[in-house]
Each structure stands twice: as structure tokens, then as C-alpha cells.
Design a protein around this motif. Structure first.
Motif, PDB file in Angstrom:
ATOM      1  N   TRP A 161       0.784  -1.155  -0.072  1.00  0.00           N
ATOM      2  CA  TRP A 161      -0.081  -0.048   0.017  1.00  0.00           C
ATOM      3  C   TRP A 161       0.947   1.236  -0.048  1.00  0.00           C
ATOM      4  N   GLN A 162       2.152   1.105   0.635  1.00  0.00           N
ATOM      5  CA  GLN A 162       2.615   2.524   0.771  1.00  0.00           C
ATOM      6  C   GLN A 162       3.516   2.878  -0.469  1.00  0.00           C
ATOM      7  N   LYS A 163       3.658   1.752  -1.536  1.00  0.00           N
ATOM      8  CA  LYS A 163       3.998   2.051  -2.791  1.00  0.00           C
ATOM      9  C   LYS A 163       2.870   2.745  -3.515  1.00  0.00           C
ATOM     10  N   TRP A 164       1.818   2.422  -3.155  1.00  0.00           N
ATOM     11  CA  TRP A 164       0.515   2.928  -3.927  1.00  0.00           C
ATOM     12  C   TRP A 164       0.309   4.513  -3.526  1.00  0.00           C
ATOM     13  N   ASN A 213     -13.488   5.829  22.697  1.00  0.00           N
ATOM     14  CA  ASN A 213     -12.322   5.125  23.274  1.00  0.00           C
ATOM     15  C   ASN A 213     -11.576   4.304  22.126  1.00  0.00           C
ATOM     16  N   VAL A 214     -11.441   4.859  21.072  1.00  0.00           N
ATOM     17  CA  VAL A 214     -10.588   4.331  19.945  1.00  0.00           C
ATOM     18  C   VAL A 214      -9.530   5.279  19.730  1.00  0.00           C
ATOM     19  N   LYS A 215      -8.197   4.401  19.427  1.00  0.00           N
ATOM     20  CA  LYS A 215      -7.100   5.010  19.294  1.00  0.00           C
ATOM     21  C   LYS A 215      -6.780   4.966  17.629  1.00  0.00           C
ATOM     22  N   VAL A 216      -6.327   5.729  16.920  1.00  0.00           N
ATOM     23  CA  VAL A 216      -5.855   5.521  15.524  1.00  0.00           C
ATOM     24  C   VAL A 216      -4.589   6.179  15.367  1.00  0.00           C
ATOM     25  N   ARG A 217      -3.671   5.520  14.758  1.00  0.00           N
ATOM     26  CA  ARG A 217      -2.283   6.087  14.320  1.00  0.00           C
ATOM     27  C   ARG A 217      -2.136   5.485  12.782  1.00  0.00           C
ATOM     28  N   ALA A 218      -2.280   6.392  11.968  1.00  0.00           N
ATOM     29  CA  ALA A 218      -1.807   6.146  10.660  1.00  0.00           C
ATOM     30  C   ALA A 218      -1.218   7.471   9.861  1.00  0.00           C
ATOM     31  N   HIS A 219      -0.017   7.373   9.455  1.00  0.00           N
ATOM     32  CA  HIS A 219       0.704   8.538   8.822  1.00  0.00           C
ATOM     33  C   HIS A 219       0.918   8.373   7.391  1.00  0.00           C
ATOM     34  N   GLY A 220      -0.121   7.538   6.759  1.00  0.00           N
ATOM     35  CA  GLY A 220       0.233   7.306   5.368  1.00  0.00           C
ATOM     36  C   GLY A 220      -0.419   8.387   4.625  1.00  0.00           C
ATOM     37  N   HIS A 221      -0.449   8.495   3.281  1.00  0.00           N
ATOM     38  CA  HIS A 221      -1.276   9.370   2.407  1.00  0.00           C
ATOM     39  C   HIS A 221      -2.762   9.141   2.370  1.00  0.00           C
ATOM     40  N   ASN A 222      -3.706  10.306   2.635  1.00  0.00           N
ATOM     41  CA  ASN A 222      -5.024  10.175   2.804  1.00  0.00           C
ATOM     42  C   ASN A 222      -5.497   9.626   4.140  1.00  0.00           C
ATOM     43  N   ASN A 223      -4.632   9.472   5.129  1.00  0.00           N
ATOM     44  CA  ASN A 223      -4.752   8.809   6.479  1.00  0.00           C
ATOM     45  C   ASN A 223      -5.681   9.847   7.147  1.00  0.00           C
ATOM     46  N   ASP A 224      -6.767  10.027   6.857  1.00  0.00           N
ATOM     47  CA  ASP A 224      -7.779  10.758   7.749  1.00  0.00           C
ATOM     48  C   ASP A 224      -8.222   9.468   8.848  1.00  0.00           C
TER      49      ASP A 224
END
Length: 454
Positions: free
Chosen positions: A167-170, A246-257
Motif C-alpha cells: 500500500w505504501q508504494k501505492w 475510546n478508539v485510538k488511531v495512528r496512521a501517517h500515510g497518504h490520505n490517512n484521515d
């Protein structure tokens, strides 16, 4: 003969009634939420009386992707079949393919459990009816997908994680990918049926959402941690009655809302932590002709007590807002010091969108340095689309009744920057008790605005 026929009819009626009587162990809770507008009670499922179904009892084996995928699918099928069940992911790391939820199913991750989603795009086939940046199409399945489901939950102290090797290549957008986006835009603009918008090929590279809740209702996401994502992380689409807490989200890729409610209604986002490569919370309601066809606003959304560690905006509205956005309340949220943030609130649209934005209330927000400002409103945001595709129909976006109160930050370029359109000015902007230690440029930069109270 007549008596026999009457008896036969009676037996058939009884049989028909028995086959169509839905029995379920899932109770419904009604959540009352306070807001500065009428907020309907939110209905969510309660699985406390439902049977637990451990995936290892269905053949799951740590490290065996195929066995785990089949076991989870079979457990979900069984939970649905018995009218309600809890599919339990035990401690350990469980590599899997896509997961498709069904009605009356609670996917529960025990503490120490990790559902690790494959990076192989083939594991998300066949294509499903989904969306990409506000346009409906058939694409790779979201990693977790619910379509026309009722009473569903994802809960527990465990983790959902995406392997990112492919996915990160995409994330890059080569010409072949952009050509596919142009193709989808033109299909949607011309009203081509959704089942003819097949977007899976060798070069489209339209990344799937992590969790998409599509045309579903009575939804609970609670306690889980989500790490990394091919695309948007949590995406309720044409859904209603949703609680995310109480949800934790960590996502630093492209379009990672973090969360993208789209054409969805009656929603509470509470006590969550967002650490994003894009917007923390992005309210959307579809793009252009597709949204005008579906004609469903995002409405009645309350966001409380959330923390943002990184993200382009704390709250973004648009730019896909063609179905309309109304009745939004954000209260008591905090952006941690050192977060890389462009705005606290950013409303963005353009001449192709139409729709509307009204009745937005943001209160009691704390932040450190903000790269741009507290509030941004722009009505000519087209990004790469400006010269990529034509304007098929011009529709402006009415924006009115925006309220910000008790906002504190340490360092901003501006308090508010509002770039309305001369034909349709922004109306009724209220700023009350908005404080900052340092303003690097002008306090207010306004074009085409009616009724501003500071």
C-alpha cells in the motif's frame, strides 16, 4: 377437499411466519447526546447476552492467513445465523485477508490480540461496491467491510493493523493512477451506473479504506486501537446511528484521515485519540453528481473529548460535501503541543460541489502552535483536479451559521481566514472568546462574508 385445502393453507402460513420471524440475542441501547440543536437518540447494539464464538474453535492458527480468514468468516456466518454472536479474537497475532461483517455480529479483540491484515491486493478481491473520494465504484474490498448490515460492533482492547508493504508504494500518484481517477470522475459525472464503474486493474491502485460501514445502521466501535491504513481509516458511508468511543488511531500515510463520516447521520465520536497523516476528523457528503443523486446529508454529528496528536486539521468539512453538512457539534477537544496542524476547523469546497454547510458549533478547544489558523473557509479548493478534469455543472456551496466559542491556542498565523465567493458570501460567522498568544500575520482575513461577530 375444502377442509384439506384450508388446512394446507394454514400449515403454509404457519411455516411462512416461522421462516420470517427474526430472533436475535442482540439488545438495542439508546444513547442520549446533548447538542445545541435537536439530536435524535442514537441506537447501538448490546451484545451482553450473545454467545461468544472463539475463532480458534473454527480453525484459526497463528501465522496461517488462509486458515484465519476462513475461521473468521465462518464464525461471523455462525453469529449471524444464530441471531447474534460475539466473534472473539484471542491474544496473539492473527494474519488475515479481508473481513466482511454481517448483521448482529460483534467482532471482539481481546487484550493482546492483533488482527494483522495482509498487504496483498488479491486478498481484497472480488471487488465490492464501495467509494473513492466521494464517488461510488467497484474497487478492492475495505479491510473490514459491512454492507447493508444492522447491529454490528467492533470492540475490545486489541489492535487492528495493516501491513503496508504494498500500500505504501501505492501512495504515489503516477500518471496511470491519475488517469484512472479521471476515468472514474467522468463516469460519475455522466451518471454511468455504479456496476459499470469497475476500478480494479493493474494500474488504478485505488487503495481501500481500513473500515467501511456502507449503508448500515446501529453501529458501535469501542476500545480498539488501529495502526496504519491504505486509505481513510474509519469510513461510515450512507449509515446511521453510530458510536465511536475510546478508539485510538495512528496512521501517517497518504490520505490517512482518522474518521470520515460521509452521508451518515446520528453519530457520536467520543474520547478518541487521533495521530494522523491527514485530517483527524473529516466530514464529507459525496462528490458532485454522485452525491446529488444520493441526496443524503451528513447530519447530527457530535464529537467530544477527543485528543489529536497530529493531523492536517482537527475538524475538516469537505471538500466532498455535495450532499450537504449540517448540525455538527465539537466540544472539549485538545490538540497536543507539537502537533503539526494546519487549522483547527477548515471548511473547503469549490464551484463543482454544490451542497451546503450550516449549523456548525465548535467549543472549548485547546491547542498549541497552528501552522495557519483557528478557522479557515475556502470556496475554491480544487487541488490537482483544477486542470485534471472539466466542470460538468457549476453549483456553489452556501455556508452559514458557523459558531466558535472558547478556543485557546498559543501561536497562529491568523484567527480566521474566510474566502467566500462574491456571488454567494459566507453568512453568519460567530467567534466568541477565541484567544491566542501570538498572531503572526493578520487577525482576520475576510473576503465576501455577511454578518461577522467577533
Amino acid at each position: 377437499m375444502k377442509k384439506s385445502n384450508a388446512l394446507l393453507i394454514l400449515i403454509c402460513l404457519i411455516a411462512f411466519h416461522s421462516c420470517n420471524t427474526e430472533t436475535t440475542s442482540v439488545n438495542i441501547k439508546e444513547i442520549t447526546v446533548e447538542a445545541p440543536f435537536y439530536m435524535p437518540t442514537i441506537k447501538i447494539p448490546d451484545f451482553s447476552n450473545s454467545k461468544e464464538l472463539l475463532i480458534t474453535e473454527f480453525g484459526a492458527i497463528e501465522g496461517d492467513k488462509n486458515a484465519n480468514s476462513k475461521a473468521i468468516s465462518n464464525a461471523i456466518h455462525e453469529a449471524n445465523k444464530i441471531g447474534g454472536g460475539i466473534v472473539v479474537i484471542p491474544k496473539g497475532e492473527w494474519l488475515t485477508k479481508k473481513i466482511h461483517l454481517k448483521s448482529n455480529v460483534n467482532l471482539h479483540l481481546n487484550e493482546g490480540a492483533v488482527l494483522l491484515f495482509s498487504e496483498d491486493p488479491k486478498d481484497y478481491l472480488p471487488p465490492v461496491k464501495t467509494t473513492w473520494e466521494g464517488m461510488e465504484c467497484y474497487n478492492y474490498s475495505p479491510l473490514i467491510y459491512a454492507y447493508e448490515c444492522k447491529n454490528i460492533a467492533i470492540t475490545g482492547k486489541g489492535k487492528l493493523k495493516a501491513k503496508m508493504d504494498v500500500w505504501q508504494k501505492w501512495f504515489e500518484r503516477p500518471s496511470t493512477h491519475m488517469n484512472s481517477l479521471k476515468h472514474l470522475y467522468n463516469l460519475a459525472s455522466k451518471g454511468v451506473p455504479v456496476n459499470e464503474r469497475q476500478m480494479v486493474n493493474d494500474t488504478s491502485n485505488l487503495r481501500p479504506q481500513f473500515i467501511q460501514l456502507n449503508r448500515s445502521e446501529n453501529i458501535l466501535l469501542e476500545g480498539i486501537t488501529i495502526t496504519d491504513s491504505p486509505f481513510w481509516v474509519i469510513h461510515p458511508f450512507l449509515s446511521k446511528d453510530i458510536v465511536i468511543k475510546n478508539v485510538k488511531v495512528r496512521a501517517h500515510g497518504h490520505n490517512n484521515d482518522g474518521v470520515d463520516p460521509e452521508m451518515s447521520q446520528n453519530m457520536l465520536i467520543e474520547n478518541c485519540v487521533f495521530d494522523q497523516g491527514d485530517d483527524a476528523i473529516a466530514l464529507k457528503s459525496g462528490r458532485n453528481q454522485d452525491a446529488w443523486r444520493l441526496n443524503t446529508p451528513t447530519k447530527n454529528v457530535v464529537i467530544k473529548n477527543c485528543i489529536v496528536k497530529n493531523g492536517h486539521q482537527l475538524l475538516a468539512i469537505g471538500s466532498e460535501l455535495s450532499g450537504g453538512i449540517e448540525n455538527i457539534f465539537m466540544d472539549s477537544c485538545k490538540v497536543v503541543d507539537g502537533a503539526e496542524l494546519n487549522h483547527l476547523v477548515f471548511i473547503k469546497t469549490n464551484e463543482r460541489r454544490g451542497g451546503y454547510v450550516e449549523n456548525v458549533h465548535v467549543r472549548n478547544i485547546e491547542a498549541g502552535k497552528i501552522e495557519k489558523g483557528v478557522l479557515g473557509i475556502e470556496t475554491d479548493v480544487l487541488y490537482q483536479w483544477r486542470n485534471l478534469v472539466p466542470t460538468y455543472e457549476r453549483r456553489l456551496t452556501p455556508i452559514k451559521n458557523i459558531h466558535l466559542e472558547n478556543i485557546k491556542s498559543t501561536d497562529v498565523k491568523f484567527i480566521s481566514r474566510v474566502l467566500g465567493q462574491k456571488e454567494l458570501p459566507v453568512e453568519n460567522l460567530y467567534l466568541k472568546s477565541v484567544f491566542t498568544d501570538t498572531i503572526r500575520d493578520k487577525k482576520h482575513v475576510h473576503e465576501n462574508i455577511l454578518s461577522f461577530i467577533d
